[in-house]
Scaffold this active site. Structure first.
Site, mmCIF file in Angstrom:
data_model
loop_
_atom_site.group_PDB
_atom_site.id
_atom_site.type_symbol
_atom_site.label_atom_id
_atom_site.label_comp_id
_atom_site.label_asym_id
_atom_site.label_seq_id
_atom_site.Cartn_x
_atom_site.Cartn_y
_atom_site.Cartn_z
ATOM 1 N N LYS A 41 -21.629 4.158 -5.596
ATOM 2 C CA LYS A 41 -20.692 4.512 -6.663
ATOM 3 C C LYS A 41 -20.806 3.556 -7.855
ATOM 4 C CE LYS A 41 -16.467 1.993 -5.375
ATOM 5 N NZ LYS A 41 -16.401 1.070 -6.502
ATOM 6 N N THR A 99 -11.665 2.531 -6.421
ATOM 7 C CA THR A 99 -12.204 3.091 -7.675
ATOM 8 C C THR A 99 -13.403 3.965 -7.305
ATOM 9 O OG1 THR A 99 -13.457 1.017 -7.954
ATOM 10 C CG2 THR A 99 -11.447 1.260 -9.244
ATOM 11 N N GLU A 102 -14.572 -8.823 -6.980
ATOM 12 C CA GLU A 102 -14.761 -9.327 -5.621
ATOM 13 C C GLU A 102 -16.198 -9.057 -5.171
ATOM 14 O OE1 GLU A 102 -12.839 -11.272 -3.683
ATOM 15 O OE2 GLU A 102 -14.724 -11.251 -2.617
ATOM 16 N N ASP A 129 0.857 -1.181 0.000
ATOM 17 C CA ASP A 129 0.000 0.000 0.000
ATOM 18 C C ASP A 129 0.890 1.227 0.000
ATOM 19 O OD1 ASP A 129 -3.279 0.220 0.853
ATOM 20 O OD2 ASP A 129 -2.083 2.072 0.837
ATOM 21 N N CYS A 168 -19.848 0.675 -2.016
ATOM 22 C CA CYS A 168 -20.006 0.032 -3.322
ATOM 23 C C CYS A 168 -21.275 0.439 -4.068
ATOM 24 C CB CYS A 168 -19.968 -1.480 -3.168
ATOM 25 S SG CYS A 168 -18.332 -2.065 -2.706
ATOM 26 N N GLY A 182 -35.703 0.050 4.673
ATOM 27 C CA GLY A 182 -34.827 0.826 5.546
ATOM 28 C C GLY A 182 -34.606 2.228 5.016
ATOM 29 N N LEU A 217 -17.239 -9.874 -1.835
ATOM 30 C CA LEU A 217 -17.369 -9.961 -0.372
ATOM 31 C C LEU A 217 -18.166 -8.788 0.186
ATOM 32 C CD1 LEU A 217 -15.356 -7.708 1.074
ATOM 33 C CD2 LEU A 217 -13.604 -9.344 0.462
ATOM 34 N N THR A 253 -13.337 -3.008 -8.531
ATOM 35 C CA THR A 253 -14.515 -2.947 -9.402
ATOM 36 C C THR A 253 -14.245 -1.908 -10.485
ATOM 37 O OG1 THR A 253 -15.899 -3.519 -7.520
ATOM 38 C CG2 THR A 253 -16.996 -2.500 -9.415
ATOM 39 N N ASN A 278 -24.361 -5.675 -8.463
ATOM 40 C CA ASN A 278 -24.615 -4.608 -7.496
ATOM 41 C C ASN A 278 -25.847 -3.797 -7.876
ATOM 42 O OD1 ASN A 278 -22.624 -5.353 -5.803
ATOM 43 N ND2 ASN A 278 -21.259 -3.633 -6.180
HETATM 44 N N1 LIG Z 1 -15.266 -2.549 0.313
HETATM 45 C C1 LIG Z 1 -16.002 -3.524 -0.196
HETATM 46 O O1 LIG Z 1 -16.880 -4.085 0.484
HETATM 47 C C2 LIG Z 1 -15.796 -3.985 -1.613
HETATM 48 C C3 LIG Z 1 -16.403 -5.165 -2.055
HETATM 49 C C4 LIG Z 1 -16.199 -5.585 -3.363
HETATM 50 C C5 LIG Z 1 -15.405 -4.824 -4.217
HETATM 51 N N2 LIG Z 1 -14.847 -3.669 -3.776
HETATM 52 C C6 LIG Z 1 -13.994 -2.923 -4.700
HETATM 53 O O2 LIG Z 1 -12.628 -3.159 -4.356
HETATM 54 C C7 LIG Z 1 -11.830 -1.996 -4.609
HETATM 55 C C8 LIG Z 1 -11.125 -1.600 -3.333
HETATM 56 O O3 LIG Z 1 -12.089 -1.219 -2.362
HETATM 57 P P1 LIG Z 1 -11.706 -1.010 -0.828
HETATM 58 O O4 LIG Z 1 -12.985 -0.802 -0.103
HETATM 59 O O5 LIG Z 1 -10.785 -2.104 -0.409
HETATM 60 O O6 LIG Z 1 -10.887 0.372 -0.930
HETATM 61 P P2 LIG Z 1 -9.973 1.049 0.180
HETATM 62 O O7 LIG Z 1 -10.042 2.502 -0.077
HETATM 63 O O8 LIG Z 1 -10.319 0.507 1.536
HETATM 64 O O9 LIG Z 1 -8.498 0.519 -0.150
HETATM 65 C C9 LIG Z 1 -7.767 0.868 -1.284
HETATM 66 C C10 LIG Z 1 -6.300 0.943 -0.883
HETATM 67 O O10 LIG Z 1 -5.510 1.057 -2.054
HETATM 68 C C11 LIG Z 1 -4.378 1.873 -1.746
HETATM 69 N N3 LIG Z 1 -3.761 2.338 -2.994
HETATM 70 C C12 LIG Z 1 -4.257 3.200 -3.900
HETATM 71 N N4 LIG Z 1 -3.395 3.340 -4.935
HETATM 72 C C13 LIG Z 1 -2.359 2.522 -4.682
HETATM 73 C C14 LIG Z 1 -1.141 2.201 -5.377
HETATM 74 N N5 LIG Z 1 -0.839 2.745 -6.561
HETATM 75 N N6 LIG Z 1 -0.277 1.331 -4.795
HETATM 76 C C15 LIG Z 1 -0.563 0.771 -3.591
HETATM 77 N N7 LIG Z 1 -1.697 1.026 -2.904
HETATM 78 C C16 LIG Z 1 -2.580 1.888 -3.449
HETATM 79 C C17 LIG Z 1 -4.970 2.956 -0.854
HETATM 80 O O11 LIG Z 1 -3.987 3.600 -0.078
HETATM 81 C C18 LIG Z 1 -5.960 2.140 -0.007
HETATM 82 O O12 LIG Z 1 -5.366 1.696 1.206
HETATM 83 C C19 LIG Z 1 -12.803 -0.941 -5.144
HETATM 84 O O13 LIG Z 1 -12.800 -0.979 -6.538
HETATM 85 C C20 LIG Z 1 -14.143 -1.417 -4.612
HETATM 86 O O14 LIG Z 1 -15.210 -0.984 -5.416
HETATM 87 C C21 LIG Z 1 -15.010 -3.241 -2.494
#
Ligand SMILES: NC(=O)c1ccc[n+]([C@@H]2O[C@H](COP(=O)([O-])OP(=O)(O)OC[C@H]3O[C@@H](n4cnc5c(N)ncnc54)[C@H](O)[C@@H]3O)[C@@H](O)[C@H]2O)c1
Length: 436
Positions: A266, A86, A151, A30, A263, A256, A153, A122, A211
């Site tokens: 967006k 994203t 993903e 990260d 998710c 609700g 989850l 995503t 979604n």
């Molecule tokens: N949160 C969910 O429940 C969920 C579920 C399914 C899919 N997603 C998708 O998964 C993706 C991530 O979501 P999230 O909730 O984990 O996001 P998040 O913001 O919690 O984590 C993203 C991480 O990526 C890091 N990052 C960004 N650019 C980087 C780079 N160039 N090198 C290294 N690290 C970098 C950021 O510092 C951050 O810690 C999104 O596209 C989201 O839509 C999320």
């Protein structure tokens, strides 16, 4: 298998820890130095049940490590997952892909030998094609296969969702990548979890279609709830009555305050934009997004109505801030808009959440944060349940009544039976159920 996971957020960290638990060798990368330093100290920067123990176990077994150094993690990795954020692009609602593209550039420069680059973030249809171009431009002659592996989850149940998914979707036309992805997920399909292979674009779209469908289901029952309130019907019984039909199913039929989270808001917006750009607008989803947006502030009006139409100078206690229980995630949480609506009407708001207060604090400058539900109820003119944490499911109404100025409970998650609450001398207002 040696794997690099780029992005150690909700998805990257859970996926990394679970893959490590399957026996793979995972390095989570990260660019947030504080996050990585915390992880290296054994602290988990997010709240997700079970994650701390899973991370500790796999770090202890030397299968999971954390770094800010992307190059060292990617060099020698057979597979690189991109799991960066994203978010909605400011202004137009398209997915902001800058983090994905930046990560792809850095991966290209560091990769050695055949590398499968997997987009777990995503991303809109066609992003894989763009990632492929970035890789070949930044590393001409590099040997890459770009795969889509969205993903599914859910925060709050992320580990069990990851380890027991309904399906794993893999989008690729490359035989070599297909073999590698099969190997990574082997522990899951041995347990009969279906692995669905498609082309890359189809896989990218499956995530958005899922979604958007779920968001539609929630919005549908929310509008039915509004109708129930007008005609004196009960939405919980309607939901049960339709959900027992196997073609409909019982899930995602809980009325609700509108969907929130990192998710659905967006992703529906990004799908709408993709569809419009491709001259195939999905009007149904456009309506869902707009109905849901308006609903959150409407819940503020509902609370004001429950207080007799005026909350100026009154104190409202809010129970639950996160967009759902068992997470600390405040992204697009309905509580934010509901509280703003109450404050706009002159109310002072005090709030309690078991895990979300630290993340909520920057967005809720005028809110007083409390120690627990009873602290929140003190001198309140109404108590509102916004998030259905377990801690709010067995409240002591006798004690609450003694603390509150007016015994009014607005239950935006329908976790109580109105008549039971009314028996304690409360006025009860739920969503789509008869008031009591
Ligand atoms: N949160 C969910 O429940 C969920 C579920 C399914 C899919 N997603 C998708 O998964 C993706 C991530 O979501 P999230 O909730 O984990 O996001 P998040 O913001 O919690 O984590 C993203 C991480 O990526 C890091 N990052 C960004 N650019 C980087 C780079 N160039 N090198 C290294 N690290 C970098 C950021 O510092 C951050 O810690 C999104 O596209 C989201 O839509 C999320």
């Amino acid at each position: 298998m040696k794997i690099a996971m780029i992005g150690a957020g909700y998805v990257g960290l859970v996926s990394g820890a679970c893959f490590a638990d399957f026996g793979h060798d995972i390095t989570c990368v990260d660019l947030d130095g504080e996050k990585i330093a915390a992880l290296q100290r054994g602290e988990i920067p997010i709240f997700e049940p079970g994650l701390e123990a899973l991370v500790a176990k796999n770090v202890g077994d030397n299968r999971l490590s954390f770094t800010t150094g992307l190059s060292s993690a990617v060099a020698g990795a057979e597979v690189v997952f991109i799991a960066v954020g994203t978010p909605s692009r400011r202004g137009d609602g398209h997915a902001d892909l800058s983090y994905v593209y930046q990560a792809a550039k850095e991966v290209a420069a560091a990769a050695e030998g055949f590398t499968v680059v997997v987009t777990k973030s995503t991303v809109p249809v066609g992003t894989g094609d763009r990632v492929e171009k970035i890789l070949s431009k930044a590393h001409p002659g590099g040997d890459f296969a770009v795969v889509s592996n969205p993903e599914f989850l859910r925060e709050g149940a992320a580990i069990s969702d990851f380890k027991r998914p309904d399906r794993i979707v893999v989008g690729t036309d490359s035989e070599r990548a297909r073999d590698v992805m099969s190997e990574i997920y082997r522990p899951l399909y041995l347990n009969n979890q279906p692995l669905l292979f498609t082309d890359r674009r189809t896989s990218e779209l499956i995530k958005y279609a899922s979604n958007a469908f779920l968001a539609t289901k929630i919005t549908f029952i929310n509008e039915i709830a509004d109708l129930c309130e007008r005609v004196g019907a009960n939405v919980q019984e309607v939901a049960r009555g339709i959900g027992l039909d196997n073609r409909i199913g019982p899930k995602f039929l809980h009325a609700g305050p509108g969907y929130g989270g990192s998710c659905f808001p967006k992703d529906t917006l990004a799908l709408i934009k993709t569809a419009q750009d491709n001259d195939a607008p999905i009007r149904l989803v456009e309506t869902v997004a707009s109905v849901n947006d308006q609903r959150k502030r409407a819940m503020g009006r509902k609370i004001i109505q429950a207080c007799g139409g005026d909350v100026d100078g009154r104190k409202i206690g809010v129970l639950g801030l996160t967009f759902k229980p068992n997470t600390d995630d405040m992204r697009d949480a309905p509580a934010l808009m509901i509280i703003t609506a109450l404050e706009d009407a002159g109310a002072s708001v005090c709030a309690y959440d078991p895990e979300g207060i630290e993340q909520a604090r920057p967005d809720l400058a005028n809110v007083t944060f409390c120690e627990d539900a009873y602290d929140c109820a003190e001198d309140a003119d109404a108590l509102v349940i916004v998030t259905e944490w377990d801690a709010f499911r067995a409240l002591d109404f006798k004690r609450l009544k003694g603390l509150m100025k007016a015994p009014i409970l607005v239950d935006l998650r329908n976790i109580y039976n109105g008549e039971d609450v009314a028996r304690h001398g409360f006025r009860y207002i739920g969503v789509g159920v008869p008031p009591a």
